[in-house]
Design an enzyme around this catalytic site. Structure first.
Site, PDB file in Angstrom:
ATOM      1  N   LYS A  45       0.855  -1.183   0.000  1.00 16.54           N
ATOM      2  CA  LYS A  45       0.000   0.000   0.000  1.00 16.54           C
ATOM      3  C   LYS A  45       0.894   1.238   0.000  1.00 16.54           C
ATOM      4  O   LYS A  45       1.993   1.212   0.575  1.00 16.54           O
ATOM      5  CB  LYS A  45      -0.864  -0.046   1.280  1.00 16.54           C
ATOM      6  CG  LYS A  45      -1.641   1.212   1.582  1.00 16.54           C
ATOM      7  CD  LYS A  45      -2.789   1.377   0.619  1.00 16.54           C
ATOM      8  CE  LYS A  45      -3.447   2.741   0.748  1.00 16.54           C
ATOM      9  NZ  LYS A  45      -4.124   3.148  -0.496  1.00 16.54           N
ATOM     10  N   ASN A  99       5.381   1.048  -2.592  1.00 11.75           N
ATOM     11  CA  ASN A  99       4.694   2.156  -3.257  1.00 11.75           C
ATOM     12  C   ASN A  99       4.667   3.325  -2.281  1.00 11.75           C
ATOM     13  O   ASN A  99       4.454   3.140  -1.088  1.00 11.75           O
ATOM     14  CB  ASN A  99       3.272   1.695  -3.622  1.00 11.75           C
ATOM     15  CG  ASN A  99       2.460   2.747  -4.357  1.00 11.75           C
ATOM     16  OD1 ASN A  99       1.946   3.682  -3.756  1.00 11.75           O
ATOM     17  ND2 ASN A  99       2.316   2.584  -5.655  1.00 11.75           N
ATOM     18  N   CYS A 130      -2.269   9.285  -8.240  1.00  8.91           N
ATOM     19  CA  CYS A 130      -3.464   8.987  -7.443  1.00  8.91           C
ATOM     20  C   CYS A 130      -4.589   9.955  -7.802  1.00  8.91           C
ATOM     21  O   CYS A 130      -4.407  11.168  -7.703  1.00  8.91           O
ATOM     22  CB  CYS A 130      -3.173   9.073  -5.948  1.00  8.91           C
ATOM     23  SG  CYS A 130      -4.656   8.693  -4.987  1.00  8.91           S
ATOM     24  N   ASN A 192      -2.852   3.735 -13.115  1.00 11.65           N
ATOM     25  CA  ASN A 192      -3.556   3.874 -11.844  1.00 11.65           C
ATOM     26  C   ASN A 192      -5.058   3.845 -12.143  1.00 11.65           C
ATOM     27  O   ASN A 192      -5.463   3.769 -13.307  1.00 11.65           O
ATOM     28  CB  ASN A 192      -3.160   5.201 -11.184  1.00 11.65           C
ATOM     29  CG  ASN A 192      -3.226   5.111  -9.670  1.00 11.65           C
ATOM     30  OD1 ASN A 192      -4.218   4.632  -9.119  1.00 11.65           O
ATOM     31  ND2 ASN A 192      -2.191   5.568  -8.995  1.00 11.65           N
ATOM     32  N   THR A 266      -7.924  -4.978  -8.188  1.00 15.88           N
ATOM     33  CA  THR A 266      -9.307  -5.197  -7.770  1.00 15.88           C
ATOM     34  C   THR A 266      -9.692  -6.679  -7.771  1.00 15.88           C
ATOM     35  O   THR A 266     -10.474  -7.117  -6.923  1.00 15.88           O
ATOM     36  CB  THR A 266     -10.234  -4.381  -8.704  1.00 15.88           C
ATOM     37  OG1 THR A 266      -9.802  -3.017  -8.639  1.00 15.88           O
ATOM     38  CG2 THR A 266     -11.684  -4.461  -8.299  1.00 15.88           C
TER      39      THR A 266
END
Ligand SMILES: Cc1cc2nc3c(=O)[nH]c(=O)nc-3n(C[C@H](O)[C@H](O)[C@H](O)COP(=O)(O)O)c2cc1C
Length: 303
Positions: A45, A99, A130, A192, A266
């Protein structure tokens, strides 16, 4: 035995499959579900200088073919990461890619310096893309000048391999990718999540607490594939492809488009074994087609 290993800059990975940042926590939750030693790499993360609370809820909303999130880069911060999360990851032989992000260029460099000093970190992935934080994030990855500036600052000060994570939401991905390559980035990750929103009809309010968020999952796969292909034709450094990958066939499409490795995001939420199944699927595909080395597939798109 077909050869699955790939090189992402100086990093040698036993296979090209790794989690996408933010969908795999710091690895611990998944360790009872899959063998982390089987993965090509582990991507954490996004980490920042200090802990961040992220955006107000709701932060996740399921859409047709995807997920909207406005987590807002909630994370434990570099100190807690170093003391409480990284020791767990050191138990595995899999390279750890951290990250990270900052709110200014100096902050990016400061976080990168702190993280690169830690034992057991193989590479850094700078999130310049982001879509759901107010300062920084996608703005850093939107222009040639800012991507060049931040890549240059990182490359000058950090010894570990630097991977620059970019967005599909730019006018010319080949120019932006060249900015990262020109300043010495070792690899690029694309893409992203895609800026997006949803509205509640009853209240006429945004469904996400952060108002807008990022769309991920199968809905963005064609966008991701095109972006990876464009970048791969513009630069020589390796591209790590991400966006809607749910099975080995998706992964193969990205490899054919020019990606050297792939990230799964995902899809992990629905099936935590997705990455393991993709590795097995790639191996079976190579055997069935008499291909000795996965590298023969990379960038093999025909006109
Ligand atoms: C819940 C969530 C959190 C994420 N957090 C991060 C993050 O911390 N840093 C980052 O660079 N990308 C983050 N991403 C983006 C993913 O790493 C990935 O680039 C994107 O979701 C596309 O891949 P996918 O369609 O397989 O999920 C996040 C995505 C999701 C869904």
């Amino acid at each position: 035995m077909p050869i699955l290993n790939v090189h992402v800059g100086p990093l040698e990975l036993q296979n090209p499959v790794m989690p996408a940042a933010g969908t795999f926590g710091y690895g611990e939750e998944y360790a009872s579900l899959i063998d982390l030693n089987q993965l090509g790499a582990i991507v954490t993360k996004g980490i920042s200088l200090t802990p961040q609370q992220g955006n107000p809820p709701p932060r996740i909303w399921e859409t047709c073919g995807g997920v909207l999130n406005s987590i807002g880069l909630h994370n434990v911060g570099v100190e807690v990461f170093a003391q409480e999360r990284l020791p767990f990851l050191r138990r595995f032989s899999t390279p750890v890619i951290v990250n990270f992000f900052g709110h200014t260029i100096d902050e990016y460099v400061e976080v990168a310096q702190k993280v690169s000093a830690l034992e057991g970190v193989a590479a850094l992935e700078a999130n310049l893309s982001c879509p759901n934080i107010k300062e920084g994030g996608i703005h850093f990855g939107s222009t040639y000048t800012s991507v060049a500036k931040i890549t240059n600052s990182l490359i000058r000060t950090i010894k570990l391999p630097i991977i620059i994570k970019l967005s599909s939401q730019v006018s010319s991905i080949d120019e932006i990718a060249k900015a990262a390559e020109g300043e010495g980035a070792h690899a690029i990750t694309l893409i992203n999540s895609v800026p997006a929103m949803a509205i509640d009809l009853g209240s006429r309010r945004p469904l996400l607490g952060g108002v807008t968020g990022g769309l991920s999952g199968p809905a963005i796969k064609p966008i991701a594939l095109k972006t990876v292909w464009e970048a791969a034709t513009a630069v020589k450094i390796p591209i790590i492809g991400a966006g809607g990958i749910t099975n080995y066939k998706d992964a193969l499409e990205f490899l054919i488009a020019g990606a050297t490795a792939v990230q799964v995001g995902t899809a992990n939420f629905k099936n935590p074994r997705t990455m393991v199944e993709i590795i097995e699927g790639l191996d079976a595909f190579l055997r069935q087609n008499g291909i000795d080395d996965l590298k023969e597939i990379i960038g093999s798109l025909k006109p």
